[in-house]
Design a protein around this motif. Structure first.
Motif, PDB file in Angstrom:
ATOM      1  N   ASN B 102       0.966  -1.357  -0.098  1.00  0.00           N
ATOM      2  CA  ASN B 102       0.098  -0.060  -0.007  1.00  0.00           C
ATOM      3  C   ASN B 102       0.735   1.345   0.124  1.00  0.00           C
ATOM      4  OD1 ASN B 102      -2.531  -1.276  -0.064  1.00  0.00           O
ATOM      5  ND2 ASN B 102      -2.540  -1.586   2.271  1.00  0.00           N
ATOM      6  N   TYR B 103       2.008   1.296   0.710  1.00  0.00           N
ATOM      7  CA  TYR B 103       2.857   2.322   0.849  1.00  0.00           C
ATOM      8  C   TYR B 103       3.525   2.648  -0.486  1.00  0.00           C
ATOM      9  CZ  TYR B 103       6.169   5.893   2.327  1.00  0.00           C
ATOM     10  OH  TYR B 103       6.883   7.115   2.389  1.00  0.00           O
ATOM     11  N   ARG B 104       3.838   1.467  -1.043  1.00  0.00           N
ATOM     12  CA  ARG B 104       4.510   1.608  -2.565  1.00  0.00           C
ATOM     13  C   ARG B 104       3.428   2.366  -3.359  1.00  0.00           C
ATOM     14  NH1 ARG B 104       6.055  -3.570  -2.207  1.00  0.00           N
ATOM     15  NH2 ARG B 104       8.339  -3.778  -1.406  1.00  0.00           N
ATOM     16  N   ARG B 105       2.407   1.837  -3.313  1.00  0.00           N
ATOM     17  CA  ARG B 105       1.179   2.533  -4.356  1.00  0.00           C
ATOM     18  C   ARG B 105       0.960   3.877  -4.099  1.00  0.00           C
ATOM     19  NH1 ARG B 105      -3.738   1.723  -3.434  1.00  0.00           N
ATOM     20  NH2 ARG B 105      -3.456  -0.125  -2.300  1.00  0.00           N
ATOM     21  N   MET B 106       0.867   4.069  -2.768  1.00  0.00           N
ATOM     22  CA  MET B 106       0.254   5.510  -2.299  1.00  0.00           C
ATOM     23  C   MET B 106       1.682   6.511  -2.420  1.00  0.00           C
ATOM     24  SD  MET B 106      -1.981   4.114   0.597  1.00  0.00           S
ATOM     25  CE  MET B 106      -2.748   5.646   1.521  1.00  0.00           C
ATOM     26  N   ALA B 107       2.882   6.128  -2.479  1.00  0.00           N
ATOM     27  CA  ALA B 107       3.964   6.956  -2.525  1.00  0.00           C
ATOM     28  C   ALA B 107       4.094   7.394  -3.693  1.00  0.00           C
ATOM     29  CB  ALA B 107       5.084   6.244  -2.049  1.00  0.00           C
ATOM     30  N   LYS B 108       3.696   6.559  -4.768  1.00  0.00           N
ATOM     31  CA  LYS B 108       3.536   6.823  -6.288  1.00  0.00           C
ATOM     32  C   LYS B 108       2.766   8.025  -6.636  1.00  0.00           C
ATOM     33  CE  LYS B 108       4.328   2.528  -7.983  1.00  0.00           C
ATOM     34  NZ  LYS B 108       3.455   1.462  -8.478  1.00  0.00           N
ATOM     35  N   ALA B 109       1.691   8.385  -5.770  1.00  0.00           N
ATOM     36  CA  ALA B 109       0.616   9.441  -5.896  1.00  0.00           C
ATOM     37  C   ALA B 109       1.528  10.801  -5.841  1.00  0.00           C
ATOM     38  CB  ALA B 109      -0.179   9.488  -4.894  1.00  0.00           C
ATOM     39  N   SER B 110       0.947  11.829  -6.394  1.00  0.00           N
ATOM     40  CA  SER B 110       1.583  13.153  -6.434  1.00  0.00           C
ATOM     41  C   SER B 110       1.761  13.669  -5.019  1.00  0.00           C
ATOM     42  CB  SER B 110       0.735  14.059  -7.411  1.00  0.00           C
ATOM     43  OG  SER B 110      -0.718  14.191  -6.757  1.00  0.00           O
ATOM     44  N   ALA B 111       2.691  14.526  -4.892  1.00  0.00           N
ATOM     45  CA  ALA B 111       2.828  15.420  -3.817  1.00  0.00           C
ATOM     46  C   ALA B 111       1.543  15.905  -3.260  1.00  0.00           C
ATOM     47  CB  ALA B 111       4.001  16.724  -3.732  1.00  0.00           C
ATOM     48  N   GLU B 112       0.639  16.428  -3.983  1.00  0.00           N
ATOM     49  CA  GLU B 112      -0.499  17.061  -3.610  1.00  0.00           C
ATOM     50  C   GLU B 112      -1.558  16.173  -3.025  1.00  0.00           C
ATOM     51  OE1 GLU B 112      -4.028  19.110  -3.599  1.00  0.00           O
ATOM     52  OE2 GLU B 112      -1.902  19.948  -3.771  1.00  0.00           O
ATOM     53  N   LYS B 113      -1.362  14.828  -3.810  1.00  0.00           N
ATOM     54  CA  LYS B 113      -2.313  13.988  -3.163  1.00  0.00           C
ATOM     55  C   LYS B 113      -1.853  13.296  -1.853  1.00  0.00           C
ATOM     56  CE  LYS B 113      -4.318  11.598  -7.570  1.00  0.00           C
ATOM     57  NZ  LYS B 113      -4.104  10.534  -8.552  1.00  0.00           N
ATOM     58  N   ARG B 114      -0.664  13.393  -1.831  1.00  0.00           N
ATOM     59  CA  ARG B 114      -0.097  12.711  -0.612  1.00  0.00           C
ATOM     60  C   ARG B 114      -0.339  13.796   0.492  1.00  0.00           C
ATOM     61  NH1 ARG B 114       2.244   8.718   0.628  1.00  0.00           N
ATOM     62  NH2 ARG B 114       3.681   9.491   2.254  1.00  0.00           N
ATOM     63  N   ARG B 115      -0.509  14.873   0.242  1.00  0.00           N
ATOM     64  CA  ARG B 115      -0.709  15.830   1.331  1.00  0.00           C
ATOM     65  C   ARG B 115      -2.111  15.845   1.735  1.00  0.00           C
ATOM     66  NH1 ARG B 115       0.351  20.571  -1.657  1.00  0.00           N
ATOM     67  NH2 ARG B 115       2.477  19.785  -2.181  1.00  0.00           N
ATOM     68  N   ARG B 116      -3.050  15.435   0.708  1.00  0.00           N
ATOM     69  CA  ARG B 116      -4.308  15.178   1.030  1.00  0.00           C
ATOM     70  C   ARG B 116      -4.706  14.094   1.700  1.00  0.00           C
ATOM     71  NH1 ARG B 116      -6.802  15.921  -4.243  1.00  0.00           N
ATOM     72  NH2 ARG B 116      -7.354  13.628  -4.061  1.00  0.00           N
ATOM     73  N   LEU B 117      -3.827  13.166   1.598  1.00  0.00           N
ATOM     74  CA  LEU B 117      -4.115  11.954   2.390  1.00  0.00           C
ATOM     75  C   LEU B 117      -4.152  11.977   3.783  1.00  0.00           C
ATOM     76  CD1 LEU B 117      -4.110   9.294   0.808  1.00  0.00           C
ATOM     77  CD2 LEU B 117      -1.861   8.945   1.418  1.00  0.00           C
ATOM     78  N   ARG B 118      -3.617  12.909   4.399  1.00  0.00           N
ATOM     79  CA  ARG B 118      -3.622  12.995   5.944  1.00  0.00           C
ATOM     80  C   ARG B 118      -5.122  13.587   6.327  1.00  0.00           C
ATOM     81  NH1 ARG B 118       0.569  16.797   8.941  1.00  0.00           N
ATOM     82  NH2 ARG B 118      -0.207  16.346  11.140  1.00  0.00           N
TER      83      ARG B 118
END
Lengths: 127, 130
Positions: B102-118
């Motif tokens: 899951n981390y690998r998959r989510m880490a591939k997302a854009s920085a914007e998406k990663r910020r929204r993840l929280r």
């Protein structure tokens, strides 16, 4: 009269032990020698093939040089690649573990199947 | 005769290369026992001490690697590691593998998406609590 019939007739005559003229016996012996010599010259096809192959590779010593050595090197190479890959995999796992342990999101965010599904549904395919 | 000698030398070389490759894997006889660890490593991995000897060697090596990265982490990251260490160690190998995936998959997302993840995680938590 075909060959087989002729053969068995000759065999029959020979079995009867009919005395032969000395020159006929001599000719038979010579023919037998000739036939045996010809048979010796032609080994079984499989053996002949193996012999030819070996010969073209340069005999037994050439065989170890041209076949066994590349084989040994290939094996060594494969073992090396395998060891390297194992090491890479372990290094990658360590890297990801370190990232997971320090990530902003808690471990549960990555363990919770519900969250993963929820994200997928919510993302409407953008995930 | 000359050729025979050359052949033997080359064969020997091949065998030596093989032995070298095989030996490379066995060159680390370290078992990563608790006593073998440095004082710093022991300090970082203290939460795992009680269960340390029950961990498989490759897991111990993994933890030692993480302990070696520890001094370079920011303080907030160090705190997270300390807090999560035991939980992570107690998960099943399958659970850890899934989290990594899951981390690998989510880490591939854009920085914007990663910020929204929280924010999304907080939202999800709130929804679940309801």
């Amino acid at each position: 009269m075909n060959e087989d019939q002729f053969g068995s007739r000759v065999q029959h005559l020979l079995d009867e032990a009919i005395p032969l003229a000395p020159n006929a016996a001599e000719r038979l012996r010579a023919a037998r020698e000739q036939a045996l010599a010809r048979q010796r010259a032609a080994p079984a096809p499989a053996l002949q093939w193996a012999d030819n192959l070996l010969g073209s590779l340069g005999g037994w010593s050439g065989m170890s040089l041209r076949v066994l050595l590349p084989l040994a090197l290939l094996l060594a190479g494969l073992i090396g690649i395998y060891a390297w890959q194992q090491k890479q995999t372990l290094a990658e796992i360590e890297e990801i573990d370190a990232l997971l342990l320090t990530d902003e999101l808690p471990l549960d965010a990555y363990l919770d199947r519900g969250f993963q599904d929820w994200l997928k549904k919510r993302g409407g395919g953008e995930q | 005769m000359n050729r025979r000698a050359a052949c033997r030398a080359l064969l020997g070389l091949g065998l030596w290369a093989m032995a070298g490759a095989a030996g490379a894997q066995k060159r680390q006889p370290r078992r990563y026992t608790w006593a073998e660890l440095t004082a710093t490593q022991q300090e970082v991995l203290a939460p795992l001490k009680s269960d340390w000897e029950n961990l498989p060697i490759e897991r111990r090596r993994n933890w030692v690697g993480i302990a070696n990265r520890y001094p370079k982490m920011a303080q907030v990251e160090q705190e997270r590691v300390q807090k999560r260490m035991q939980r992570w160690a107690n998960l099943s190998p399958e659970q850890r593998a899934r989290a990594r995936e899951n981390y690998r998959r989510m880490a591939k997302a854009s920085a914007e998406k990663r910020r929204r993840l929280r924010q999304q995680w907080a939202e999800y938590q709130a929804q679940k609590a309801r």
